[in-house]
Every structure is written in structure tokens, then in C-alpha cells.
Design a protein around this motif. Structure first.
Motif, PDB file in Angstrom:
ATOM      1  N   PHE A 192       0.835  -1.208   0.000  1.00 43.87           N
ATOM      2  CA  PHE A 192       0.000   0.000   0.000  1.00 43.87           C
ATOM      3  C   PHE A 192       0.866   1.254   0.000  1.00 43.87           C
ATOM      4  CE2 PHE A 192      -1.978   3.454   2.412  1.00 43.87           C
ATOM      5  CZ  PHE A 192      -3.067   3.724   1.588  1.00 43.87           C
ATOM      6  N   LEU A 193       1.938   1.256   0.780  1.00 41.18           N
ATOM      7  CA  LEU A 193       2.812   2.439   0.838  1.00 41.18           C
ATOM      8  C   LEU A 193       3.497   2.696  -0.502  1.00 41.18           C
ATOM      9  CD1 LEU A 193       4.461   2.145   4.376  1.00 41.18           C
ATOM     10  CD2 LEU A 193       2.692   3.753   3.617  1.00 41.18           C
ATOM     11  N   GLU A 194       3.886   1.636  -1.185  1.00 41.80           N
ATOM     12  CA  GLU A 194       4.489   1.795  -2.514  1.00 41.80           C
ATOM     13  C   GLU A 194       3.472   2.382  -3.491  1.00 41.80           C
ATOM     14  OE1 GLU A 194       7.736  -1.887  -2.431  1.00 41.80           O
ATOM     15  OE2 GLU A 194       5.681  -2.234  -3.126  1.00 41.80           O
ATOM     16  N   TYR A 195       2.231   1.916  -3.403  1.00 38.85           N
ATOM     17  CA  TYR A 195       1.179   2.435  -4.271  1.00 38.85           C
ATOM     18  C   TYR A 195       0.901   3.903  -3.954  1.00 38.85           C
ATOM     19  CZ  TYR A 195      -3.419   3.207  -6.339  1.00 38.85           C
ATOM     20  OH  TYR A 195      -4.470   3.728  -7.058  1.00 38.85           O
ATOM     21  N   LEU A 196       0.825   4.236  -2.678  1.00 37.85           N
ATOM     22  CA  LEU A 196       0.551   5.619  -2.271  1.00 37.85           C
ATOM     23  C   LEU A 196       1.647   6.551  -2.769  1.00 37.85           C
ATOM     24  CD1 LEU A 196      -1.134   7.653  -0.694  1.00 37.85           C
ATOM     25  CD2 LEU A 196       0.125   6.985   1.383  1.00 37.85           C
ATOM     26  N   LEU A 197       2.917   6.140  -2.621  1.00 37.23           N
ATOM     27  CA  LEU A 197       4.028   6.948  -3.116  1.00 37.23           C
ATOM     28  C   LEU A 197       3.927   7.114  -4.627  1.00 37.23           C
ATOM     29  CD1 LEU A 197       6.762   8.370  -2.663  1.00 37.23           C
ATOM     30  CD2 LEU A 197       7.856   6.139  -3.034  1.00 37.23           C
ATOM     31  N   GLN A 199       1.291   7.100  -6.537  1.00 36.02           N
ATOM     32  CA  GLN A 199       0.211   8.020  -6.882  1.00 36.02           C
ATOM     33  C   GLN A 199       0.589   9.470  -6.571  1.00 36.02           C
ATOM     34  OE1 GLN A 199      -2.605   6.878  -8.590  1.00 36.02           O
ATOM     35  NE2 GLN A 199      -1.158   5.167  -8.582  1.00 36.02           N
ATOM     36  N   ARG A 200       1.258   9.691  -5.456  1.00 35.65           N
ATOM     37  CA  ARG A 200       1.687  11.051  -5.103  1.00 35.65           C
ATOM     38  C   ARG A 200       2.697  11.586  -6.117  1.00 35.65           C
ATOM     39  NH1 ARG A 200      -0.331  12.168  -0.069  1.00 35.65           N
ATOM     40  NH2 ARG A 200      -0.265  10.602   1.593  1.00 35.65           N
ATOM     41  N   MET A 201       3.673  10.769  -6.461  1.00 36.17           N
ATOM     42  CA  MET A 201       4.727  11.213  -7.370  1.00 36.17           C
ATOM     43  C   MET A 201       4.221  11.403  -8.806  1.00 36.17           C
ATOM     44  SD  MET A 201       7.392  11.705  -5.515  1.00 36.17           S
ATOM     45  CE  MET A 201       6.198  12.292  -4.294  1.00 36.17           C
ATOM     46  N   THR A 225       3.618  18.175   3.731  1.00 40.18           N
ATOM     47  CA  THR A 225       3.703  19.462   4.432  1.00 40.18           C
ATOM     48  C   THR A 225       5.158  19.865   4.664  1.00 40.18           C
ATOM     49  OG1 THR A 225       3.521  18.313   6.567  1.00 40.18           O
ATOM     50  CG2 THR A 225       1.479  19.141   5.580  1.00 40.18           C
ATOM     51  N   GLU A 226       6.059  18.889   4.613  1.00 40.56           N
ATOM     52  CA  GLU A 226       7.489  19.154   4.775  1.00 40.56           C
ATOM     53  C   GLU A 226       8.163  19.143   3.405  1.00 40.56           C
ATOM     54  OE1 GLU A 226       9.036  19.905   7.530  1.00 40.56           O
ATOM     55  OE2 GLU A 226       7.273  19.662   8.827  1.00 40.56           O
ATOM     56  N   MET A 227       8.671  20.303   2.971  1.00 42.25           N
ATOM     57  CA  MET A 227       9.259  20.406   1.643  1.00 42.25           C
ATOM     58  C   MET A 227      10.491  19.517   1.472  1.00 42.25           C
ATOM     59  SD  MET A 227       7.542  22.137  -0.436  1.00 42.25           S
ATOM     60  CE  MET A 227       8.794  22.241  -1.708  1.00 42.25           C
ATOM     61  N   ASP A 228      11.317  19.436   2.503  1.00 40.44           N
ATOM     62  CA  ASP A 228      12.523  18.607   2.407  1.00 40.44           C
ATOM     63  C   ASP A 228      12.158  17.149   2.130  1.00 40.44           C
ATOM     64  OD1 ASP A 228      14.110  20.768   2.839  1.00 40.44           O
ATOM     65  OD2 ASP A 228      14.495  20.369   4.957  1.00 40.44           O
ATOM     66  N   TRP A 229      11.079  16.694   2.766  1.00 43.05           N
ATOM     67  CA  TRP A 229      10.642  15.314   2.584  1.00 43.05           C
ATOM     68  C   TRP A 229      10.103  15.105   1.170  1.00 43.05           C
ATOM     69  CZ3 TRP A 229      12.017  11.085   4.520  1.00 43.05           C
ATOM     70  CH2 TRP A 229      11.235   9.926   4.507  1.00 43.05           C
ATOM     71  N   PHE A 230       9.381  16.089   0.666  1.00 45.42           N
ATOM     72  CA  PHE A 230       8.863  15.996  -0.700  1.00 45.42           C
ATOM     73  C   PHE A 230      10.018  15.954  -1.697  1.00 45.42           C
ATOM     74  CE2 PHE A 230       7.883  18.293  -4.667  1.00 45.42           C
ATOM     75  CZ  PHE A 230       6.956  17.405  -5.211  1.00 45.42           C
ATOM     76  N   TYR A 231      11.002  16.852  -1.533  1.00 48.64           N
ATOM     77  CA  TYR A 231      12.151  16.886  -2.441  1.00 48.64           C
ATOM     78  C   TYR A 231      12.884  15.542  -2.435  1.00 48.64           C
ATOM     79  CZ  TYR A 231      11.985  21.940  -3.302  1.00 48.64           C
ATOM     80  OH  TYR A 231      11.619  23.195  -3.721  1.00 48.64           O
ATOM     81  N   LYS A 232      13.072  14.980  -1.240  1.00 46.75           N
ATOM     82  CA  LYS A 232      13.790  13.713  -1.110  1.00 46.75           C
ATOM     83  C   LYS A 232      13.041  12.588  -1.816  1.00 46.75           C
ATOM     84  CE  LYS A 232      15.637  10.499   2.354  1.00 46.75           C
ATOM     85  NZ  LYS A 232      15.845  10.254   3.800  1.00 46.75           N
ATOM     86  N   SER A 236      14.169  10.612  -5.286  1.00 52.53           N
ATOM     87  CA  SER A 236      14.345   9.169  -5.195  1.00 52.53           C
ATOM     88  C   SER A 236      13.473   8.453  -6.228  1.00 52.53           C
ATOM     89  CB  SER A 236      13.975   8.693  -3.786  1.00 52.53           C
ATOM     90  OG  SER A 236      14.026   7.294  -3.690  1.00 52.53           O
ATOM     91  N   TYR A 237      12.311   8.992  -6.488  1.00 52.56           N
ATOM     92  CA  TYR A 237      11.368   8.353  -7.413  1.00 52.56           C
ATOM     93  C   TYR A 237      11.737   8.594  -8.869  1.00 52.56           C
ATOM     94  CZ  TYR A 237       6.829   7.022  -9.440  1.00 52.56           C
ATOM     95  OH  TYR A 237       5.834   6.424 -10.179  1.00 52.56           O
ATOM     96  N   THR A 238      12.171   9.829  -9.196  1.00 53.49           N
ATOM     97  CA  THR A 238      12.418  10.191 -10.602  1.00 53.49           C
ATOM     98  C   THR A 238      13.893  10.229 -10.980  1.00 53.49           C
ATOM     99  OG1 THR A 238      12.490  12.569 -10.137  1.00 53.49           O
ATOM    100  CG2 THR A 238      10.317  11.589 -10.617  1.00 53.49           C
TER     101      THR A 238
END
Length: 253
Positions: A192-197, A199-201, A225-232, A236-238
């Protein structure tokens, strides 16, 4: 008032939670208690009930056998309590289209929520004792799995901008969280976490490609809500940063 048949398969169960609820306040009458499968089937032959609650503590095989017998005769709602967290057992229970599977330790709040869900279904379908269509176990299980997974995915799509957890979705759908997670992984070939990531990305990529939204706005739109986490997570995804991804898209456009 909906009449309930409570089935106790193991006289040594010791489960007191069902007897501590105010059934009448929930719209149910705990009308009879059966001691074992044979007693349950005998009582059902004598008079109709709107719901069957089966305490299968220490009697998992008998509980599954009783579900099979019940489903061969009707679609009466069934709530199973006292089972283990074993995935295969829970999966088999759901193949019989039980209304809920509540493993030990049983929570009064979970049982109350389950009863209210059944009550809403009974209100919309006046007769609970309708004849079930003749489906094989594998067909019922496949249909049930696909339906539940679709609901999970619909929820993710609608709430992508929010904090989402499988536990939260499990509570909404009235499923055991561990069981739902394993079922999702089998059906989707990813957790589920892999799927959620994913979809977000993928949505973030789409917004970077097709809108002029600021990156912090896009992060919020996909639940970060945390930009650093989004950037990371994005890098990692792209393989590239969000800024670099947008630049590359603008160059190739």
C-alpha cells in the motif's frame, strides 16, 4: 429491532465483550445464544434472524464450516469475532462474504461500529434472509477482493492531498488492517505504501508538466507538508529534483 443469534463455538471462550454492549440502544435484540454449529442451524430452522454473530475463539475450523453452511442457505449478515490475525483464515472468512472479521483481542468500539454498519445495510435491504447466488468460493473471493481494493484506490485518489494511512482506511472500510494490507499487496503486486508513493509522485509529475503551480503548492497538493521530505521522495522516485524535472520538460516541450 433486529434479532441477533449469538453462536458460541467454544464454551471456554470467555469473551465477555458482546454481553457488555447495549444491544437495544444499537437497534438489535440479542435474542438467542447457540452452543455450537448444530444448535445454531437448529435455531435458524425454527425462526428467522437478521444477524448472526459467531464467536470462533479456539474453533476456527468449525467457524469456517458454519459460515459455509449458512452461505449455502442465505445471505444473512455474519460477524465473526474471536479469530486470529492469520491472513489465510481472514481471507477464507471474507470469501464467505461475512460482514466483518474482528480478531482477538476484541474491542467493544470495533464491535459497536460493525453492528452499526450492518444496521445501515439492513435498513437499505429490508429482508436479510435472501438466497445467495451460486458462486464458487474462488469467484466470491475474487469479486470481494477486487471490490475492496477499488474502494481503497478511490479513497487514495480523493484524499491524496491529505495524510493517508492504511489503518485509517481499514477503519473506514471495517477491515482488519493487517489483512487489508496483505490483500492489497497480492492484488496490486506492491505494498500500500508503494502504491501511495506512486500516486503522489505521478500526480506531482503531472502538475509540474501541465501547470504553473509553485513547487511548494504541488507538494501540498500531493500530501506533503514538509518540503525537504517531498524533495527527497521526488528525487528518489524520478532520479532528478523537482526543479530539474520541470526544466527538462520545458526544454523538450
Amino acid at each position: 429491532m433486529y434479532r441477533v443469534l449469538f453462536v458460541e463455538l467454544n464454551r471456554h471462550s470467555g469473551e465477555k465483550t458482546p454481553y457488555e454492549l447495549d444491544w437495544k440502544d444499537l437497534g438489535f435484540a440479542l435474542d438467542a445464544c447457540a452452543r455450537g454449529s448444530a444448535d445454531a442451524m437448529s435455531l435458524l430452522a425454527e425462526q428467522p434472524y437478521s444477524l448472526i454473530v459467531i464467536d470462533m475463539f479456539g474453533a476456527h475450523d468449525e467457524g469456517m464450516e458454519l459460515c459455509g453452511k449458512l452461505r449455502s442457505k442465505s445471505g444473512i449478515p455474519i460477524i465473526l469475532i474471536g479469530g486470529s490475525n492469520d491472513f489465510q483464515l481472514a481471507r477464507k472468512a471474507m470469501s464467505y462474504q461475512v460482514s466483518d472479521y474482528l480478531p482477538n483481542p476484541l474491542s467493544a468500539d470495533d464491535l459497536r461500529t460493525s453492528l452499526l454498519t450492518v444496521k445501515r445495510a439492513l435498513v437499505s435491504v429490508p429482508s436479510a434472509n435472501y438466497k445467495m447466488p451460486a458462486l464458487s468460493v474462488s469467484e466470491r473471493d475474487s469479486s470481494s477482493v477486487a471490490n475492496v481494493i477499488d474502494k481503497v484506490k478511490e479513497y487514495v485518489e480523493e484524499a491524496l492531498h491529505q495524510n493517508i494511512t492504511l489503518k485509517q482506511i481499514s477503519h473506514i472500510l471495517h477491515f482488519n488492517c493487517s489483512y487489508l494490507g496483505q490483500k492489497f499487496k497480492i492484488h496490486e503486486n506492491m505494498t500500500f505504501l508503494e502504491y501511495l508513493l506512486q500516486q503522489r509522485m505521478e500526480k506531482a509529475k503531472h502538475l509540474l508538466e501541465h501547470t504553473d503551480m509553485k513547487i511548494y503548492e504541488i507538494a501540498g497538493e500531493v500530501g506533503y507538508t514538509e518540503m525537504d521530505w517531498f524533495y527527497k521522495k521526488f528525487k528518489s522516485y524520478t532520479g532528478v529534483s523537482a526543479n530539474e524535472y520541470r526544466k527538462r520538460i520545458s526544454i523538450t516541450a
